[in-house]
Design an enzyme around this catalytic site. Structure first.
Site, PDB file in Angstrom:
ATOM      1  CB  ALA A  82     -25.321   2.596 -33.670  1.00 25.69           C
ATOM      2  CB  THR A 134     -34.456   4.786 -24.138  1.00 22.30           C
ATOM      3  OG1 THR A 134     -34.572   4.982 -22.492  1.00 22.30           O
ATOM      4  CG2 THR A 134     -34.249   6.358 -24.291  1.00 22.30           C
ATOM      5  CG  ASP A 135     -38.077   3.628 -19.967  1.00 23.06           C
ATOM      6  OD1 ASP A 135     -36.894   4.226 -20.289  1.00 23.06           O
ATOM      7  OD2 ASP A 135     -38.301   3.056 -19.087  1.00 23.06           O
ATOM      8  CD  GLU A 136     -33.082   6.586 -18.987  1.00 22.12           C
ATOM      9  OE1 GLU A 136     -32.193   7.729 -18.980  1.00 22.12           O
ATOM     10  OE2 GLU A 136     -32.386   5.512 -18.727  1.00 22.12           O
ATOM     11  CE1 TYR A 159     -29.068   6.699 -24.300  1.00 19.60           C
ATOM     12  CE2 TYR A 159     -30.645   6.815 -22.526  1.00 19.60           C
ATOM     13  CZ  TYR A 159     -30.258   6.271 -23.533  1.00 19.60           C
ATOM     14  OH  TYR A 159     -30.710   5.136 -24.044  1.00 19.60           O
ATOM     15  CE  LYS A 163     -31.762   5.996 -28.111  1.00 20.06           C
ATOM     16  NZ  LYS A 163     -31.257   5.238 -29.052  1.00 20.06           N
ATOM     17  CG  ASN A 188     -33.499   0.827 -16.809  1.00 19.84           C
ATOM     18  OD1 ASN A 188     -34.524   1.770 -16.922  1.00 19.84           O
ATOM     19  ND2 ASN A 188     -32.606   1.060 -16.052  1.00 19.84           N
TER      20      ASN A 188
HETATM   21  P1  NAD Z   1     -24.401   0.003 -25.747  1.00 17.24           P
HETATM   22  O1  NAD Z   1     -23.663   1.123 -25.217  1.00 17.24           O
HETATM   23  O2  NAD Z   1     -24.035  -1.488 -24.939  1.00 17.24           O
HETATM   24  O3  NAD Z   1     -23.890  -0.340 -27.401  1.00 17.24           O
HETATM   25  C1  NAD Z   1     -23.853   0.660 -28.217  1.00 17.24           C
HETATM   26  C2  NAD Z   1     -23.300   0.079 -29.378  1.00 17.24           C
HETATM   27  O4  NAD Z   1     -23.259   1.100 -30.644  1.00 17.24           O
HETATM   28  C3  NAD Z   1     -21.894  -0.305 -29.111  1.00 17.24           C
HETATM   29  O5  NAD Z   1     -21.370  -1.459 -30.051  1.00 17.24           O
HETATM   30  C4  NAD Z   1     -21.154   0.913 -29.926  1.00 17.24           C
HETATM   31  O6  NAD Z   1     -19.797   0.438 -30.417  1.00 17.24           O
HETATM   32  C5  NAD Z   1     -21.979   1.281 -30.954  1.00 17.24           C
HETATM   33  N1  NAD Z   1     -21.889   2.628 -31.692  1.00 17.24           N
HETATM   34  C6  NAD Z   1     -21.930   3.786 -30.840  1.00 17.24           C
HETATM   35  N2  NAD Z   1     -21.560   5.011 -31.446  1.00 17.24           N
HETATM   36  C7  NAD Z   1     -21.698   4.430 -32.996  1.00 17.24           C
HETATM   37  C8  NAD Z   1     -21.803   4.950 -34.114  1.00 17.24           C
HETATM   38  N3  NAD Z   1     -21.644   6.339 -34.281  1.00 17.24           N
HETATM   39  N4  NAD Z   1     -21.937   4.304 -35.186  1.00 17.24           N
HETATM   40  C9  NAD Z   1     -21.868   2.923 -35.101  1.00 17.24           C
HETATM   41  N5  NAD Z   1     -21.831   2.409 -34.056  1.00 17.24           N
HETATM   42  C10 NAD Z   1     -21.718   2.861 -32.940  1.00 17.24           C
HETATM   43  O7  NAD Z   1     -26.102   0.216 -25.919  1.00 17.24           O
HETATM   44  P2  NAD Z   1     -27.127  -0.888 -25.483  1.00 17.24           P
HETATM   45  O8  NAD Z   1     -27.298  -0.804 -24.017  1.00 17.24           O
HETATM   46  O9  NAD Z   1     -26.948  -2.123 -26.373  1.00 17.24           O
HETATM   47  O10 NAD Z   1     -28.188   0.102 -26.134  1.00 17.24           O
HETATM   48  C11 NAD Z   1     -28.672  -0.076 -27.547  1.00 17.24           C
HETATM   49  C12 NAD Z   1     -29.651   0.753 -28.134  1.00 17.24           C
HETATM   50  O11 NAD Z   1     -30.902   0.707 -27.159  1.00 17.24           O
HETATM   51  C13 NAD Z   1     -29.418   2.189 -27.852  1.00 17.24           C
HETATM   52  O12 NAD Z   1     -30.041   3.042 -28.982  1.00 17.24           O
HETATM   53  C14 NAD Z   1     -29.967   2.646 -26.442  1.00 17.24           C
HETATM   54  O13 NAD Z   1     -30.504   3.877 -26.417  1.00 17.24           O
HETATM   55  C15 NAD Z   1     -31.279   1.670 -26.488  1.00 17.24           C
HETATM   56  N6  NAD Z   1     -31.873   1.422 -25.132  1.00 17.24           N
HETATM   57  C16 NAD Z   1     -31.066   0.641 -24.276  1.00 17.24           C
HETATM   58  C17 NAD Z   1     -31.836   0.301 -23.178  1.00 17.24           C
HETATM   59  C18 NAD Z   1     -30.854  -0.392 -22.072  1.00 17.24           C
HETATM   60  O14 NAD Z   1     -31.380  -0.743 -20.988  1.00 17.24           O
HETATM   61  N7  NAD Z   1     -29.513  -0.667 -22.161  1.00 17.24           N
HETATM   62  C19 NAD Z   1     -32.891   0.453 -22.971  1.00 17.24           C
HETATM   63  C20 NAD Z   1     -33.735   0.961 -23.951  1.00 17.24           C
HETATM   64  C21 NAD Z   1     -33.123   1.289 -25.114  1.00 17.24           C
HETATM   65  O1  TDX Z   2     -23.481   2.757  -9.747  1.00 20.18           O
HETATM   66  C1  TDX Z   2     -24.806   2.921  -9.937  1.00 20.18           C
HETATM   67  N1  TDX Z   2     -25.504   3.376  -8.850  1.00 20.18           N
HETATM   68  C2  TDX Z   2     -26.854   3.616  -8.988  1.00 20.18           C
HETATM   69  O2  TDX Z   2     -27.541   3.521  -8.015  1.00 20.18           O
HETATM   70  C3  TDX Z   2     -25.283   3.054 -11.154  1.00 20.18           C
HETATM   71  C4  TDX Z   2     -24.283   2.804 -12.607  1.00 20.18           C
HETATM   72  C5  TDX Z   2     -26.589   3.206 -11.490  1.00 20.18           C
HETATM   73  N2  TDX Z   2     -27.521   3.604 -10.209  1.00 20.18           N
HETATM   74  C6  TDX Z   2     -28.853   3.802 -10.446  1.00 20.18           C
HETATM   75  C7  TDX Z   2     -29.058   4.842 -11.622  1.00 20.18           C
HETATM   76  C8  TDX Z   2     -30.419   4.523 -12.068  1.00 20.18           C
HETATM   77  O3  TDX Z   2     -31.447   5.042 -10.973  1.00 20.18           O
HETATM   78  O4  TDX Z   2     -29.499   2.681 -10.921  1.00 20.18           O
HETATM   79  C9  TDX Z   2     -30.374   2.994 -12.130  1.00 20.18           C
HETATM   80  C10 TDX Z   2     -29.853   2.278 -13.207  1.00 20.18           C
HETATM   81  O5  TDX Z   2     -28.790   2.928 -13.584  1.00 20.18           O
HETATM   82  P1  TDX Z   2     -28.205   2.527 -15.144  1.00 20.18           P
HETATM   83  O6  TDX Z   2     -27.891   1.100 -15.156  1.00 20.18           O
HETATM   84  O7  TDX Z   2     -27.041   3.428 -15.407  1.00 20.18           O
HETATM   85  O8  TDX Z   2     -29.390   2.619 -15.848  1.00 20.18           O
HETATM   86  P2  TDX Z   2     -30.374   4.104 -16.555  1.00 20.18           P
HETATM   87  O9  TDX Z   2     -29.520   5.204 -16.277  1.00 20.18           O
HETATM   88  O10 TDX Z   2     -31.815   3.644 -15.829  1.00 20.18           O
HETATM   89  O11 TDX Z   2     -30.552   3.963 -18.098  1.00 20.18           O
HETATM   90  C11 TDX Z   2     -30.513   2.686 -18.732  1.00 20.18           C
HETATM   91  O12 TDX Z   2     -31.960   2.312 -18.908  1.00 20.18           O
HETATM   92  C12 TDX Z   2     -32.329   2.939 -19.880  1.00 20.18           C
HETATM   93  C13 TDX Z   2     -29.741   2.434 -19.858  1.00 20.18           C
HETATM   94  O13 TDX Z   2     -28.289   2.809 -19.578  1.00 20.18           O
HETATM   95  C14 TDX Z   2     -30.412   3.450 -20.982  1.00 20.18           C
HETATM   96  O14 TDX Z   2     -29.525   3.262 -22.166  1.00 20.18           O
HETATM   97  C15 TDX Z   2     -31.656   3.109 -21.474  1.00 20.18           C
HETATM   98  O15 TDX Z   2     -32.017   3.900 -22.289  1.00 20.18           O
END
Ligand code: NAD
Ligand code: TDX
Length: 345
Positions: A82, A134-136, A159, A163, A188
């Site tokens: 979450a 996340t790696d960020e 963000y 994290k 990502n």
């Molecule tokens: P997402 O935004 O798609 O989903 C997040 C979920 O958490 C949603 O279902 C939302 O309703 C729920 N949520 C938000 N706030 C909440 C709260 N207070 N209580 C309960 N539920 C809540 O996110 P995602 O991309 O699936 O990422 C999941 C996890 O992985 C996150 O912790 C994110 O930081 C981490 N992560 C994501 C990526 C990526 O590329 N998407 C990469 C590395 C780590």
């Molecule tokens: O419209 C766009 N145009 C664009 O150039 C969007 C939405 C993004 N970008 C760029 C920004 C980033 O360099 O693309 C790259 C990827 O962007 P996002 O999809 O927003 O991801 P990022 O910001 O890298 O973060 C994602 O990876 C790490 C997830 O959203 C995070 O939750 C995770 O922790």
């Protein structure tokens, strides 16, 4: 049979993980999700009635609710997905990120600590709390080098700062209270069920709608891409075999510039769903104002999880992206419903 409470199981990675584990067949899952804009109950429609799956609507920051759930289900572990997850939103409005990612994780940890303290020794020893990060948190790389588990934290966006704060709390609960924690830092993700605010699904859906494909800055920022099911398998591996108190970097060695990613998406769409009026989807690319504080490059060294726990990714970027584009083409109704209403503020 084990039982895990998964938080954020209705989001992108969480829903893929829940389905993966239910189909794996040896674990019961209770999904606690607040159902923010990023959640979608449709994402788990196929397993919603499965006997091993339960859903609870609620906030990880609600300590009383989490405590009740822990007492009701006596889970073997909690996996915390979450979070507020979109960098651009964190720049526009950081409050929700502090609320959920920092304070929410704190409340969750407190609920778990209170419950765990009161359990018998064998339960305490077997319990796990896995925090998905996340790696960020490591900040930005220059042209070379990789993030390892020893790279100092240097988050640059609200963000990643939120994290990083949550990761530090998890670390502190292990060292101070002995809570059996594990943390994963992944690159990502991409794949089915990703909300179309993130780069890859946004580009696919904008392309199909003949809208502009907005590339930030010059498109040369680099991300390290991992197919979501490879991430799910890594999390299963870490919760089952990881060493307590440790962190594990997860990544697939798939570094791509954003422009390369967008070109790849366009080329796949040209092949699978050609534009009605001819020409390539690449014609829709527009370069727009850069993201403030835009991290230049992420690249993960995942040697630790690969050598110590034997995990390795199954998909290359090419195979994973093809599956992803195919999925979005076949699931337009999910996309429509995900974007109905106001997913942007
Ligand atoms: P997402 O935004 O798609 O989903 C997040 C979920 O958490 C949603 O279902 C939302 O309703 C729920 N949520 C938000 N706030 C909440 C709260 N207070 N209580 C309960 N539920 C809540 O996110 P995602 O991309 O699936 O990422 C999941 C996890 O992985 C996150 O912790 C994110 O930081 C981490 N992560 C994501 C990526 C990526 O590329 N998407 C990469 C590395 C780590
Ligand atoms: O419209 C766009 N145009 C664009 O150039 C969007 C939405 C993004 N970008 C760029 C920004 C980033 O360099 O693309 C790259 C990827 O962007 P996002 O999809 O927003 O991801 P990022 O910001 O890298 O973060 C994602 O990876 C790490 C997830 O959203 C995070 O939750 C995770 O922790």
């Amino acid at each position: 049979m084990k039982l895990w409470i998964v938080t954020g199981g209705s989001g992108f990675i969480g829903s893929n993980f829940v389905r993966y584990m239910i189909k794996f067949g040896d674990v019961r899952i209770v999904n606690l999700d607040k159902l923010t804009y990023a959640a979608n109950l449709d994402s788990l429609k196929d397993i919603a009635k499965h006997p091993y799956y339960s859903f609870v609507k609620g906030d990880i920051g609600d300590r009383a609710l989490v405590t009740d759930l822990l007492r009701e289900y006596h889970p073997d572990g909690v996996i915390n997905f979450a979070a507020e997850s979109h960098v651009d939103r964190s720049i526009d409005r950081p409050e929700d990120f502090i609320q959920t990612n920092v304070l929410g994780t704190f409340e969750l940890l407190e609920a778990i600590r209170g419950y765990w303290n009161g359990q018998k020794t064998d339960m305490k020893d077997n319990f796990r709390f896995l925090h998905v990060s996340t790696d960020e948190v490591y900040g930005s790389l220059g042209d070379d080098g990789f993030f390892t588990e020893n790279t100092p934290y240097a988050p640059n966006s609200p963000y990643s700062a939120s994290k990083a704060a949550s990761d530090h709390l998890v670390r502190a609960y292990y060292h101070t209270y002995g809570l059996p924690t594990l943390t994963t830092n992944c690159s990502n993700n991409y794949g089915p069920f990703q909300f179309p605010e993130k780069l890859i699904p946004l580009m696919i859906l904008n392309a199909l709608d003949y809208k502009p494909l907005p590339v930030y800055g010059d498109g040369q920022n680099i991300r390290d891409w991992l197919y979501v099911l490879d991430h799910c398998e890594a999390i299963r591996t870490v919760i089952e075999h990881g060493q307590l108190g440790e962190t594990y970097n997860i990544g697939g060695k798939n570094e791509k510039s954003n422009l390369e990613v967008v070109y790849n998406v366009c080329d796949l769409l040209d092949e699978m769903y050609p534009r009605k009026n001819g020409g390539s989807y690449r014609q829709q690319i527009v370069f727009v104002k850069d993201r403030p504080g835009h991290d230049l490059r992420y690249a993960i060294d995942s040697t630790k999880i690969q050598t110590l726990l034997g995990w390795k990714p199954q998909e290359t970027f090419e195979t994973g992206l093809r599956k992803t584009v195919q999925w979005y083409l076949l699931n337009r109704e999910w996309c429509q419903r995900a974007t109905d209403g106001s997913y942007r503020w």
